[in-house]
Design a protein around this motif. Structure first.
Motif, mmCIF file in Angstrom:
data_model
loop_
_atom_site.group_PDB
_atom_site.id
_atom_site.type_symbol
_atom_site.label_atom_id
_atom_site.label_comp_id
_atom_site.label_asym_id
_atom_site.label_seq_id
_atom_site.Cartn_x
_atom_site.Cartn_y
_atom_site.Cartn_z
ATOM 1 N N ALA A 1 0.820 -1.214 0.000
ATOM 2 C CA ALA A 1 0.000 0.000 0.000
ATOM 3 C C ALA A 1 0.854 1.264 0.000
ATOM 4 N N LYS A 2 0.275 2.327 -0.472
ATOM 5 C CA LYS A 2 0.943 3.636 -0.405
ATOM 6 C C LYS A 2 0.793 4.250 0.981
ATOM 7 N N ALA A 3 -0.363 4.011 1.591
ATOM 8 C CA ALA A 3 -0.632 4.553 2.925
ATOM 9 C C ALA A 3 -1.820 3.815 3.518
ATOM 10 N N LEU A 4 -2.003 3.964 4.826
ATOM 11 C CA LEU A 4 -3.121 3.351 5.534
ATOM 12 C C LEU A 4 -3.884 4.413 6.307
ATOM 13 N N ILE A 5 -5.189 4.258 6.340
ATOM 14 C CA ILE A 5 -6.041 5.038 7.237
ATOM 15 C C ILE A 5 -6.751 4.034 8.126
ATOM 16 N N LEU A 6 -6.453 4.082 9.414
ATOM 17 C CA LEU A 6 -6.973 3.108 10.380
ATOM 18 C C LEU A 6 -7.997 3.806 11.261
ATOM 19 N N GLY A 7 -9.268 3.619 10.966
ATOM 20 C CA GLY A 7 -10.328 4.261 11.725
ATOM 21 C C GLY A 7 -11.002 3.292 12.677
ATOM 22 N N GLY A 8 -11.362 3.762 13.866
ATOM 23 C CA GLY A 8 -12.109 2.930 14.813
ATOM 24 C C GLY A 8 -11.417 1.632 15.123
ATOM 25 N N LEU A 9 -10.092 1.666 15.264
ATOM 26 C CA LEU A 9 -9.327 0.438 15.475
ATOM 27 C C LEU A 9 -8.055 0.749 16.258
ATOM 28 N N VAL A 10 -7.869 0.046 17.376
ATOM 29 C CA VAL A 10 -6.642 0.153 18.155
ATOM 30 C C VAL A 10 -6.267 -1.253 18.624
ATOM 31 N N PRO A 11 -5.099 -1.761 18.251
ATOM 32 C CA PRO A 11 -4.697 -3.074 18.762
ATOM 33 C C PRO A 11 -4.557 -3.023 20.281
ATOM 34 N N PRO A 12 -5.322 -3.836 21.011
ATOM 35 C CA PRO A 12 -5.231 -3.797 22.473
ATOM 36 C C PRO A 12 -3.909 -4.386 22.942
#
Length: 307
Positions: free
Chosen positions: A147-158
Motif C-alpha cells: 500500500a501507499k498509505a493506511l487510514i486506520l479508523g475505529g481500530l486500536v490493537p489492544p
C-alpha cells in the motif's frame, strides 16, 4: 443495572450503529444494493462484490465487521471527486461469499491484496474502519510494500489490560444478552435476534446469499472467534515499526471498543503515523461525516503532495 435495562441498552447500541452505518437507504450504489454498478471479481478463492466510483489515485475502502460497503455512503461522494474509490464487500459479508467459512485478519489481508491485484490496482491507499482497520493494519504488517498509505479508523490493537477490558465492555454492550467468547450456538443466535429483531432483520437483508436469507447466522458464527480474540492484531513493536508507510490513526473520543490512549500509543509505535481524535463514538464516520471526511481528505492531499 437489571437484565432488562442491559438488554435495552444493547438493542439501542446495535440499532443506532446499524443506522449510523447506512444499513438501509445508502445514498450511493453498493454491493449490498445488488443494483447497477455492482461488479464481481475472483480473488483468493472468493467471488468478491465491489463498486467503483470516480477516477484518479486508488483509495480502497474496507468496511467494519458485520456491515458491508454500504457503510461508506457518506464518504464515497466526498472521495470520488478526486480519487478512484473502490468499495468491496469483504469475505462472507454483503454479496461476497466465503465458501470455506474461514475468517482471520491475516486471511482478510491476503484477500485485499489479491483483490487489488485482480483489478490491476497498485499502491492503493487502504482506508479501513473497525474490522476493516484491523485488515488494513494486517496488510501493512504482512505485505509492507503493497500500500501507499493506511487510514486506520475505529481500530486500536489492544495491549494493556485496560484496552482489553474496554473492548469486551463494548462487545457486551453491542451483543447482549450473549456475552460468551466461545463459539455461538443456534440458541445464542436466537437470543441475539429476540433482543433486537428489527436490527437483526436489517443485518439479515444485508448479508443474504442466494437461497440463504438467514446467512447472517452463519456469518456471525464464522466471525465470532476472531471478534473475541483481538490479540490476533495486537502486533509486536517490531512488526509495527516495519510498517514504514504513512498512516492516519483515527478514533472517536468515546469509542465503545477502543481507547484514545491506545490510539496514541499506536501512533507512536508506527514510524510515520499521525493521530486524529474527534468527538464521537464507534459510528463517528457516519455521525460526523463532514468532520471525518475533512480529516481524511486533508491526509490524502498532503500524502500526494508529499507534505
Amino acid at each position: 443495572m437489571g437484565a432488562c435495562a442491559r438488554i435495552c441498552r444493547a438493542v439501542a447500541a446495535v440499532a443506532v450503529f446499524l443506522c449510523a452505518a447506512g444499513v438501509a437507504g445508502a445514498e450511493v450504489p453498493s454491493p449490498q444494493s445488488g443494483g447497477a454498478g455492482v461488479k464481481f471479481v475472483e480473488a483468493n478463492g472468493l467471488r468478491v462484490a465491489y463498486t467503483e466510483h470516480g477516477s484518479g489515485r486508488a483509495v480502497v475502502l474496507l468496511h467494519g465487521g458485520g456491515l458491508s460497503a454500504a457503510m461508506w455512503a457518506k464518504q464515497i461522494p466526498a472521495l470520488e471527486k478526486e480519487y478512484r474509490v473502490i468499495a468491496p464487500d469483504t469475505r462472507g459479508h454483503g454479496k461476497t461469499d466465503n465458501p470455506g467459512h474461514e475468517f482471520s485478519y491475516r486471511l482478510l489481508a491476503d484477500d485485499v491484496v489479491a483483490f487489488c491485484r485482480a483489478l490491476g490496482v497498485e499502491k492503493p491507499v487502504l482506508m479501513g474502519y473497525s474490522d476493516g482497520g484491523a485488515v488494513a493494519l494486517s496488510v501493512g504488517v504482512f505485505h509492507p510494500d503493497f500500500a501507499k498509505a493506511l487510514i486506520l479508523g475505529g481500530l486500536v490493537p489492544p495491549r494493556e489490560q485496560a484496552d482489553f477490558d474496554h473492548y469486551f465492555a463494548g462487545m457486551k454492550e453491542f451483543y447482549a444478552p450473549v456475552t460468551k467468547r466461545t463459539a455461538l450456538t443456534e440458541a445464542d443466535l436466537d437470543a441475539m435476534y429476540d433482543a433486537a429483531p428489527e436490527a437483526w432483520d436489517a443485518v439479515a437483508k444485508m448479508h443474504a446469499k442466494p437461497g440463504r436469507s438467514d446467512y447472517w447466522r452463519t456469518l456471525m458464527q464464522d466471525v465470532w472467534e476472531a471478534w473475541n480474540t483481538p490479540q490476533a492484531y495486537s502486533y509486536t513493536l517490531e512488526q509495527l515499526q516495519n510498517v514504514k508507510i504513512p498512516v492516519l490513526v483515527f478514533l472517536g473520543d468515546r469509542d465503545q471498543f477502543f481507547r484514545p490512549e491506545g490510539a496514541l500509543r499506536l501512533c507512536r509505535d508506527l514510524p510515520q503515523a499521525e493521530l486524529a481524535v474527534i468527538p464521537g463514538a464507534h459510528g463517528v464516520f457516519r455521525a460526523r461525516p463532514e468532520l471525518f471526511n475533512a480529516v481524511v481528505l486533508d491526509f490524502l492531499k498532503r500524502l500526494h503532495e508529499g507534505k
